[in-house]
Design an enzyme around this catalytic site. Structure first.
Site, PDB file in Angstrom:
ATOM      1  N   LYS A 196       3.861   5.533 -10.553  1.00  0.00           N
ATOM      2  CA  LYS A 196       3.503   5.686  -9.138  1.00  0.00           C
ATOM      3  C   LYS A 196       4.081   4.524  -8.328  1.00  0.00           C
ATOM      4  CE  LYS A 196       0.500   4.389  -6.216  1.00  0.00           C
ATOM      5  NZ  LYS A 196       1.226   4.312  -4.949  1.00  0.00           N
ATOM      6  N   GLY A 249       0.869  -5.877  -8.654  1.00  0.00           N
ATOM      7  CA  GLY A 249       0.424  -5.848  -7.257  1.00  0.00           C
ATOM      8  C   GLY A 249      -0.582  -6.946  -7.019  1.00  0.00           C
ATOM      9  N   SER A 250      -1.520  -6.687  -6.115  1.00  0.00           N
ATOM     10  CA  SER A 250      -2.466  -7.727  -5.719  1.00  0.00           C
ATOM     11  C   SER A 250      -3.527  -7.945  -6.801  1.00  0.00           C
ATOM     12  CB  SER A 250      -3.139  -7.342  -4.400  1.00  0.00           C
ATOM     13  OG  SER A 250      -3.823  -6.114  -4.557  1.00  0.00           O
ATOM     14  N   THR A 251      -4.065  -9.133  -6.842  1.00  0.00           N
ATOM     15  CA  THR A 251      -5.139  -9.452  -7.785  1.00  0.00           C
ATOM     16  C   THR A 251      -6.366  -8.590  -7.486  1.00  0.00           C
ATOM     17  OG1 THR A 251      -4.309 -11.664  -8.159  1.00  0.00           O
ATOM     18  CG2 THR A 251      -6.641 -11.347  -8.567  1.00  0.00           C
ATOM     19  N   GLU A 252      -6.595  -8.341  -6.207  1.00  0.00           N
ATOM     20  CA  GLU A 252      -7.734  -7.509  -5.793  1.00  0.00           C
ATOM     21  C   GLU A 252      -7.651  -6.109  -6.419  1.00  0.00           C
ATOM     22  OE1 GLU A 252      -7.421  -7.054  -1.602  1.00  0.00           O
ATOM     23  OE2 GLU A 252      -9.176  -5.759  -1.478  1.00  0.00           O
ATOM     24  N   GLY A 254      -5.747  -5.309  -8.922  1.00  0.00           N
ATOM     25  CA  GLY A 254      -5.725  -5.511 -10.374  1.00  0.00           C
ATOM     26  C   GLY A 254      -7.133  -5.421 -10.968  1.00  0.00           C
ATOM     27  N   CYS A 305       5.962 -12.405  -5.977  1.00  0.00           N
ATOM     28  CA  CYS A 305       4.736 -12.900  -6.605  1.00  0.00           C
ATOM     29  C   CYS A 305       4.938 -14.334  -7.073  1.00  0.00           C
ATOM     30  CB  CYS A 305       4.332 -11.987  -7.746  1.00  0.00           C
ATOM     31  SG  CYS A 305       5.710 -11.541  -8.778  1.00  0.00           S
ATOM     32  N   GLU A 402      -2.704 -16.026  -1.359  1.00  0.00           N
ATOM     33  CA  GLU A 402      -1.327 -15.535  -1.417  1.00  0.00           C
ATOM     34  C   GLU A 402      -0.992 -14.859  -0.088  1.00  0.00           C
ATOM     35  OE1 GLU A 402      -0.352 -12.184  -4.057  1.00  0.00           O
ATOM     36  OE2 GLU A 402       1.424 -13.337  -4.629  1.00  0.00           O
TER      37      GLU A 402
HETATM   38  P1  NAP Z   1      -1.524  -3.426  -3.675  1.00  0.00           P
HETATM   39  O1  NAP Z   1      -2.498  -2.736  -2.808  1.00  0.00           O
HETATM   40  O2  NAP Z   1      -2.012  -4.221  -4.820  1.00  0.00           O
HETATM   41  O3  NAP Z   1      -0.503  -2.306  -4.172  1.00  0.00           O
HETATM   42  C1  NAP Z   1       0.227  -2.304  -5.380  1.00  0.00           C
HETATM   43  C2  NAP Z   1       0.249  -0.901  -5.953  1.00  0.00           C
HETATM   44  O4  NAP Z   1      -1.077  -0.497  -6.290  1.00  0.00           O
HETATM   45  C3  NAP Z   1       0.755   0.150  -4.987  1.00  0.00           C
HETATM   46  O5  NAP Z   1       1.465   1.142  -5.691  1.00  0.00           O
HETATM   47  C4  NAP Z   1      -0.539   0.697  -4.443  1.00  0.00           C
HETATM   48  O6  NAP Z   1      -0.416   1.963  -3.862  1.00  0.00           O
HETATM   49  C5  NAP Z   1      -1.397   0.730  -5.654  1.00  0.00           C
HETATM   50  N1  NAP Z   1      -2.834   0.781  -5.393  1.00  0.00           N
HETATM   51  C6  NAP Z   1      -3.512   0.378  -4.288  1.00  0.00           C
HETATM   52  N2  NAP Z   1      -4.835   0.583  -4.428  1.00  0.00           N
HETATM   53  C7  NAP Z   1      -5.018   1.134  -5.657  1.00  0.00           C
HETATM   54  C8  NAP Z   1      -6.152   1.569  -6.400  1.00  0.00           C
HETATM   55  N3  NAP Z   1      -7.388   1.480  -5.902  1.00  0.00           N
HETATM   56  N4  NAP Z   1      -5.961   2.076  -7.642  1.00  0.00           N
HETATM   57  C9  NAP Z   1      -4.722   2.161  -8.163  1.00  0.00           C
HETATM   58  N5  NAP Z   1      -3.617   1.784  -7.512  1.00  0.00           N
HETATM   59  C10 NAP Z   1      -3.746   1.264  -6.270  1.00  0.00           C
HETATM   60  O7  NAP Z   1      -0.605  -4.343  -2.814  1.00  0.00           O
HETATM   61  P2  NAP Z   1      -0.298  -4.138  -1.252  1.00  0.00           P
HETATM   62  O8  NAP Z   1      -1.451  -3.579  -0.522  1.00  0.00           O
HETATM   63  O9  NAP Z   1       0.914  -3.368  -1.166  1.00  0.00           O
HETATM   64  O10 NAP Z   1      -0.080  -5.649  -0.829  1.00  0.00           O
HETATM   65  C11 NAP Z   1      -1.216  -6.490  -0.594  1.00  0.00           C
HETATM   66  C12 NAP Z   1      -1.009  -7.856  -1.183  1.00  0.00           C
HETATM   67  O11 NAP Z   1      -0.827  -7.756  -2.590  1.00  0.00           O
HETATM   68  C13 NAP Z   1       0.263  -8.561  -0.747  1.00  0.00           C
HETATM   69  O12 NAP Z   1       0.135  -9.144   0.497  1.00  0.00           O
HETATM   70  C14 NAP Z   1       0.434  -9.542  -1.856  1.00  0.00           C
HETATM   71  O13 NAP Z   1      -0.396 -10.646  -1.670  1.00  0.00           O
HETATM   72  C15 NAP Z   1      -0.005  -8.788  -3.051  1.00  0.00           C
HETATM   73  N6  NAP Z   1       1.140  -8.206  -3.793  1.00  0.00           N
HETATM   74  C16 NAP Z   1       1.532  -8.811  -4.924  1.00  0.00           C
HETATM   75  C17 NAP Z   1       2.613  -8.299  -5.612  1.00  0.00           C
HETATM   76  C18 NAP Z   1       3.119  -8.918  -6.869  1.00  0.00           C
HETATM   77  O14 NAP Z   1       4.232  -8.669  -7.255  1.00  0.00           O
HETATM   78  N7  NAP Z   1       2.308  -9.680  -7.567  1.00  0.00           N
HETATM   79  C19 NAP Z   1       3.297  -7.188  -5.140  1.00  0.00           C
HETATM   80  C20 NAP Z   1       2.846  -6.574  -3.974  1.00  0.00           C
HETATM   81  C21 NAP Z   1       1.766  -7.103  -3.316  1.00  0.00           C
HETATM   82  P3  NAP Z   1      -0.164   2.045  -2.260  1.00  0.00           P
HETATM   83  O15 NAP Z   1       1.143   1.428  -2.010  1.00  0.00           O
HETATM   84  O16 NAP Z   1      -0.178   3.467  -1.962  1.00  0.00           O
HETATM   85  O17 NAP Z   1      -1.296   1.288  -1.614  1.00  0.00           O
END
Ligand code: NAP
Ligand code: MG
Length: 498
Positions: A196, A249-252, A254, A305, A402
């Protein structure tokens, strides 16, 4: 804007086309018929419309991935045949490099030149590297001596087997490369996958789906379901017939993945956020350390990240380092990713821009000084100025959280004896940098840092053979290198009495 925009015609044609999800080798609409738009972040206009998958689509994809795993031709292919098909994916990525780099620039906003020089060849390299593990992933022979069976002889060995049906959820910062990091080892291990992509950047994953079929990976082995995190990601993480979930993705989110995975105790690997310390000692070669520190944070607009977002400068060189990075920030040419003169593109989305600007406001409110930047850039698209903050304290949100944008805080420190505590004072532990001519000091410092990667006199160096992942709340497990294979294999012990 004087420069001419470069756009690969195949990429424009692909972006403008009808988009479907890949399930079982078929290109299909979402079961609900719903779609969503992905914008071009340089303009805010709609770039493409893709299917909005939900739990029904995830269920379809899991069923087809299960069938492909249990009974399909994939499970009967030899390791060598599997390796050749995975290698071919890398070849095809290189062959379509201009197109993929353009798609990446259009959908994510990053400069075309960077996508072409980094994202595309790194993605190809990952498949090439991982293809070699197909024939090298081997168990071992073991001689048991069992105390309660005196005199008994055994022949025992271990087998490495694919973990099964794998869900993979990836972010938007390196859409193609993150798909490669996830798919490469999963395929090398013999798993089947439901991928996804992030809602902001679905296009390169869909194009990669076509490439994967063209490379000869059998139908149903790789499924790509586009959709929102809550609607498509969450049911994938919770699905009872998924054996493993891999998330970046985000720790939240995760933490939500871990909860969702607990229903069937599927295996989990996580690559999460960071707030990485980048340490410049007074004896560093400043001609490389200062541009290196700037690039450590501004590469990919800070949406990395591993970004070096907490820059520690030894007190005697603090002013030079802070001013040097601020000067570098002011020189960065900010513009659309397809403009050849652009060095930094827009952030990925309006949300991300607002989030970064909120941190800039909080930093200013808390008393930080902006030596460079500090604001949104322009009024069209999602641009933010490269920003250098000083006069911060460790309790400020700009230092602790972050930001995932082009924002660095520069913090003074006393000496090699005192850097350990402030450098490690973070809930994250993904990466770190050290700049010094004294290599003994560099390696001593490297041992003190609670981080999954430490770069010495360089930053953001990635290679398919180098394991990558986090200490503390930056994640579970290591991607790339041979360690990535462990994420996608089970070990079976077979013991026979002779
Ligand atoms: P995110 O919400 O953690 O999204 C990452 C992935 O998880 C996306 O494919 C997202 O889908 C999916 N996702 C979101 N909520 C989910 C859930 N409840 N269950 C399963 N999958 C879910 O990250 P973001 O909202 O795009 O970015 C927010 C913050 O995350 C950034 O500002 C940054 O601090 C951090 N981040 C970190 C990394 C890294 O490489 N470590 C990468 C991206 C972001 P959708 O796109 O449809 O929401
Ligand atoms: Mg999101």
């Amino acid at each position: 804007m004087a420069s001419e925009l470069k756009a690969d015609p195949d990429a424009l044609k692909f972006a403008a086309g009808d988009h479907h999800m890949l399930i079982g080798g078929d290109w299909v609409h979402a079961a609900s018929g719903k779609t969503f738009d992905t914008p071009n972040p340089a303009t805010g206009e709609t770039l493409a419309t893709v299917p909005a998958g939900n739990s029904e689509d995830i269920d379809r994809a899991v069923k087809t991935a299960r069938a492909a795993f249990e009974t399909g031709p994939w499970s009967r292919m030899t390791p060598s045949e599997r390796g050749r098909a995975i290698h071919k994916i890398g070849d095809l990525i290189l062959e379509h490099g201009d197109e993929l780099a353009t798609l990446e620039s259009l959908d994510n906003g990053k400069p075309y030149a960077i996508a072409r020089a980094a994202d595309v060849p790194l993605a190809a390299d990952l498949f090439h590297y991982m293809s070699g593990w197909c024939t090298r992933s081997q168990g071992e022979s073991i001689v048991p001596s069992v105390p309660y069976m005196p005199g008994a002889e055994f022949h025992a060995y271990s087998l490495k087997e694919p973990v099964g049906v794998v869900g993979q959820i990836i972010p938007w910062n390196f859409p193609l490369l993150m798909a490669a990091w996830k798919l490469g080892p999963a395929l090398a291990a013999g798993c089947t996958v439901i991928l996804k992509p992030a809602e902001q950047t679905p296009l390169s994953a869909l194009r990669l789906g076509e490439i994967i079929l063209e490379a000869g990976i059998p139908e149903g082995v790789v499924n790509v379901v586009t959709g929102f995190g809550e609607d498509a990601g969450a049911p994938l993480a919770a699905h009872d017939d998924v054996d493993k979930i891999a998330f970046t993705g985000s720790t939240e989110v995760g933490k939500l993945i871990v909860q969702a995975a607990s229903g069937n105790l599927k295996k989990v690997s996580l690559e999460l956020g960071g707030k990485s310390p980048n340490i410049v000692y007074a004896d560093a070669e400043m001609e490389t350390a200062i541009p290196g520190a700037a690039s450590a944070i501004f590469f990919n607009h800070g949406q990395c990240c591993a970004a070096g977002s907490r820059l520690f400068a030894e007190k005697s060189v603090f002013d030079d380092v802070a001013q040097g990075v601020a000067d570098a920030a002011k020189k960065i040419r900010v513009g659309p990713g397809l403009d050849p003169s652009t060095e930094m593109g827009p952030l990925v989305s309006h949300d991300q821009m607002s989030r970064v600007c909120r941190y800039l406001d909080e930093g200013a409110r808390d008393g930080a000084t902006a030596l460079a930047g500090g604001n949104r850039h322009g009024e069209e698209g999602f641009f933010v100025e490269p920003t250098v903050l000083t006069d911060t304290t460790n309790d400020m949100s700009v230092v602790r959280e972050e930001i995932f944008g082009p924002v660095v805080t520069v913090i003074p420190f006393d000496s090699a004896e005192t850097i350990r505590q402030p450098a490690n004072d973070s809930e994250f532990g993904l990466a770190a940098g050290i700049w010094t001519k004294d290599l003994s000091k560099a390696h001593r410092t490297a041992r003190q840092l609670r981080a999954g990667t430490v770069w010495i006199n360089c930053y953001n160096v990635f290679d398919a053979a180098l394991p990558f992942g986090g200490y503390k709340q930056s994640g579970w497990g290591r991607e790339m290198g041979h360690e990535a294979m462990a994420l996608y294999t089970e070990t079976k012990a077979v013991c026979a009495q002779l």
